[in-house]
Scaffold this active site. Structure first.
Site, PDB file in Angstrom:
ATOM      1  N   TYR A  50      -9.831 -10.179  -7.265  1.00 53.68           N
ATOM      2  CA  TYR A  50      -8.761 -10.485  -8.218  1.00 53.68           C
ATOM      3  C   TYR A  50      -9.152 -11.900  -8.944  1.00 53.68           C
ATOM      4  O   TYR A  50      -8.801 -12.034 -10.296  1.00 53.68           O
ATOM      5  CB  TYR A  50      -7.302 -10.519  -7.659  1.00 53.68           C
ATOM      6  CG  TYR A  50      -6.961  -9.551  -6.758  1.00 53.68           C
ATOM      7  CD1 TYR A  50      -6.932  -8.130  -7.765  1.00 53.68           C
ATOM      8  CD2 TYR A  50      -6.925  -9.343  -5.527  1.00 53.68           C
ATOM      9  CE1 TYR A  50      -6.656  -6.986  -6.787  1.00 53.68           C
ATOM     10  CE2 TYR A  50      -6.738  -8.419  -4.650  1.00 53.68           C
ATOM     11  CZ  TYR A  50      -6.690  -7.061  -5.593  1.00 53.68           C
ATOM     12  OH  TYR A  50      -6.365  -5.683  -4.876  1.00 53.68           O
ATOM     13  N   HIS A  79      -4.431  -8.684   3.313  1.00 52.05           N
ATOM     14  CA  HIS A  79      -5.851  -8.484   3.544  1.00 52.05           C
ATOM     15  C   HIS A  79      -6.309  -9.316   4.751  1.00 52.05           C
ATOM     16  O   HIS A  79      -5.765 -10.413   5.476  1.00 52.05           O
ATOM     17  CB  HIS A  79      -6.593  -9.028   2.465  1.00 52.05           C
ATOM     18  CG  HIS A  79      -6.593  -8.513   1.126  1.00 52.05           C
ATOM     19  ND1 HIS A  79      -6.835  -8.809  -0.148  1.00 52.05           N
ATOM     20  CD2 HIS A  79      -6.082  -6.784   0.969  1.00 52.05           C
ATOM     21  CE1 HIS A  79      -6.698  -7.898  -1.321  1.00 52.05           C
ATOM     22  NE2 HIS A  79      -6.391  -6.663  -0.207  1.00 52.05           N
ATOM     23  N   ARG A 123       0.691  -1.250  -0.033  1.00 53.86           N
ATOM     24  CA  ARG A 123       0.075  -0.151   0.051  1.00 53.86           C
ATOM     25  C   ARG A 123       0.799   1.231   0.095  1.00 53.86           C
ATOM     26  O   ARG A 123       2.055   1.317   0.490  1.00 53.86           O
ATOM     27  CB  ARG A 123      -0.970  -0.050   1.338  1.00 53.86           C
ATOM     28  CG  ARG A 123      -1.771  -1.191   1.325  1.00 53.86           C
ATOM     29  CD  ARG A 123      -2.563  -1.164   2.645  1.00 53.86           C
ATOM     30  NE  ARG A 123      -3.616  -2.044   2.784  1.00 53.86           N
ATOM     31  CZ  ARG A 123      -3.362  -3.419   3.481  1.00 53.86           C
ATOM     32  NH1 ARG A 123      -2.069  -3.437   3.816  1.00 53.86           N
ATOM     33  NH2 ARG A 123      -4.516  -4.170   3.561  1.00 53.86           N
ATOM     34  N   HIS A 148      -2.782   3.462  -6.096  1.00 48.78           N
ATOM     35  CA  HIS A 148      -3.404   2.084  -5.522  1.00 48.78           C
ATOM     36  C   HIS A 148      -3.476   1.176  -6.494  1.00 48.78           C
ATOM     37  O   HIS A 148      -3.666  -0.040  -6.356  1.00 48.78           O
ATOM     38  CB  HIS A 148      -4.489   2.668  -4.921  1.00 48.78           C
ATOM     39  CG  HIS A 148      -5.273   1.567  -3.935  1.00 48.78           C
ATOM     40  ND1 HIS A 148      -4.530   1.207  -2.789  1.00 48.78           N
ATOM     41  CD2 HIS A 148      -6.360   0.766  -4.001  1.00 48.78           C
ATOM     42  CE1 HIS A 148      -5.246   0.095  -2.227  1.00 48.78           C
ATOM     43  NE2 HIS A 148      -6.501  -0.090  -2.881  1.00 48.78           N
ATOM     44  N   LYS A 181      -1.896  -2.830   7.706  1.00 52.70           N
ATOM     45  CA  LYS A 181      -3.236  -2.257   8.102  1.00 52.70           C
ATOM     46  C   LYS A 181      -4.076  -3.100   8.854  1.00 52.70           C
ATOM     47  O   LYS A 181      -4.198  -4.534   8.457  1.00 52.70           O
ATOM     48  CB  LYS A 181      -4.021  -1.914   6.764  1.00 52.70           C
ATOM     49  CG  LYS A 181      -5.335  -1.094   6.839  1.00 52.70           C
ATOM     50  CD  LYS A 181      -5.888  -1.041   5.616  1.00 52.70           C
ATOM     51  CE  LYS A 181      -7.401  -0.347   5.764  1.00 52.70           C
ATOM     52  NZ  LYS A 181      -8.011  -0.022   4.376  1.00 52.70           N
ATOM     53  N   ARG A 193      -1.038  -1.255  -6.898  1.00 56.39           N
ATOM     54  CA  ARG A 193      -1.178  -2.447  -6.156  1.00 56.39           C
ATOM     55  C   ARG A 193      -2.302  -3.335  -6.801  1.00 56.39           C
ATOM     56  O   ARG A 193      -1.852  -4.604  -6.603  1.00 56.39           O
ATOM     57  CB  ARG A 193      -1.705  -1.845  -4.673  1.00 56.39           C
ATOM     58  CG  ARG A 193      -2.004  -2.848  -3.914  1.00 56.39           C
ATOM     59  CD  ARG A 193      -2.344  -2.242  -2.433  1.00 56.39           C
ATOM     60  NE  ARG A 193      -3.297  -3.075  -1.452  1.00 56.39           N
ATOM     61  CZ  ARG A 193      -3.037  -4.260  -0.641  1.00 56.39           C
ATOM     62  NH1 ARG A 193      -1.615  -4.192  -0.273  1.00 56.39           N
ATOM     63  NH2 ARG A 193      -3.855  -4.701   0.114  1.00 56.39           N
TER      64      ARG A 193
END
Length: 356
Positions: free
Chosen positions: A342, A333, A205, A308, A229, A311
């Site tokens: 994806y 994630h 990120r 972004h 995150k 990514r």
């Protein structure tokens, strides 16, 4: 703690005293589980809500701090409906459905805490009636929908390497007649290519790239360490691998970091920039990185490409060669539900399923 988290924690501490005592209690309850950045967004949502209650005369408080539990208990469905309408109209640029849903979720969370978890001195719930429990918040951002919006806006296969090369070299030909742009490119091409290459070869990120310190990168093992995150253990950095191409680009940049950006000894930031009028380099900002990518993307012929989306481009390419669980871990994630984007972008799972 990352730089941004530190700033958000300080801002959170500034704002909390303006909140009602029960909101302050809720935020303290949530601090071990949620990041300061997330909680700061919650508090901003509560500011909008409490100020709306006061302006509409639903609360008799003079300030947000004086809003009472009894006033929250007395809310009716018509009030909530009016607030939802307000959220879609109160700004010049109206809130999207996703933003409205997030703000209502923030309210549901604090109302749930007050009615189901927090207790008074007699062990009764602080909030006797929870109007927000009646509100159904539909999910509006499904992986399939997100994937549909991204189609055609990402870099594909050979374009990943082409874009890195464009940033490093070919951009110069497109700005050859603009002396200022050409000079800036000559100065920063190696750094910019290293940033692009790192994201396209690791899926980091932008916040993780900005917060990288020199000590976080192990070039020999193609490994770096970042605060992920959603991970609130501020003593632990998650190891993330990157591809061989990124190693070469990072090595080239690091040989120039100290001299070209006049890096002070105390500056830990990995990617540096020298601002106008200053002599020493400082950690590059998130905004500067975002603007940098837009500049290159436009002339590369991909004007919709953002930092972004780099990514996303990596993730799509990575998923084609790996399963959803490895992709989830590489991207950091919290759930494979997010990683499903994806699968829809590549149609991998659907094509495999029909063959089976």
């Amino acid at each position: 703690m990352s730089i941004q988290k530190g700033k958000d924690r300080a801002r959170l501490d500034e704002k909390l005293p303006t909140m009602p005592w029960f909101v302050q209690q809720y935020i303290e309850f949530k601090l071990p589980d949620l990041s300061p950045s997330t909680l700061l967004e919650y508090v901003r949502d509560y500011e909008i809500f409490f100020n709306w209650l006061i302006v509409e005369g639903i609360s008799q408080a003079a300030t947000m701090h004086e809003v009472t539990l009894l006033e929250l208990e007395s809310l009716r469905m018509e009030h909530v409906t009016s607030f939802r309408i307000y959220l879609t109209t109160y700004k010049e640029q109206t809130n999207s459905r996703i933003t409205v849903s997030r703000k209502l979720s923030s309210l549901r969370s604090v109302f749930h805490y007050l009615s189901q978890i927090a207790e008074d001195e007699n062990f009764y719930p602080l909030l006797k009636r929870n109007i927000m429990a009646k509100i159904e918040i539909k999910r509006v951002n499904k992986p399939k929908d997100t994937a549909a919006k991204l189609k055609g806006k990402l870099l594909e296969e050979e374009e990943l390497g082409e874009f890195i090369d464009y940033v490093r070299e070919d951009y110069a030909a497109d700005v050859a007649e603009n002396k200022q742009a050409l000079y800036s490119h000559e100065l920063n091409a190696v750094r910019d290519a290293a940033i692009v290459s790192l994201i396209l070869n690791s899926g980091l990120r932008v916040s993780e790239v900005v917060n990288l310190n020199v000590e976080d990168i192990d070039l020999n093992n193609r490994l770096l360490y970042v605060f992920r995150k959603g991970n609130n253990d501020e003593t632990f950095k998650t190891p993330v691998y990157f591809r061989e191409r990124a190693k070469m680009d990072l090595e080239q940049y690091f040989t120039l970091r100290s001299t070209r950006y006049n890096a002070p000894k105390q500056e830990k930031g990995y990617f540096l920039a020298i601002k106008n009028g200053e002599k020493a380099g400082k950690r590059m900002t998130k905004r500067a990185m975002q603007q940098m990518i837009l500049k290159y993307a436009k002339l590369f012929g991909k004007p919709a490409l953002t930092i972004h989306k780099l990514r996303h481009s990596f993730a799509t390419d990575y998923y084609l060669q790996n399963d959803i669980y490895k992709t989830k871990e590489q991207l950091g994630h919290a759930s494979t539900e997010t990683t499903e984007i994806y699968a829809h972008l590549t149609d991998k799972t659907m094509s495999e399923a029909i063959d089976k």
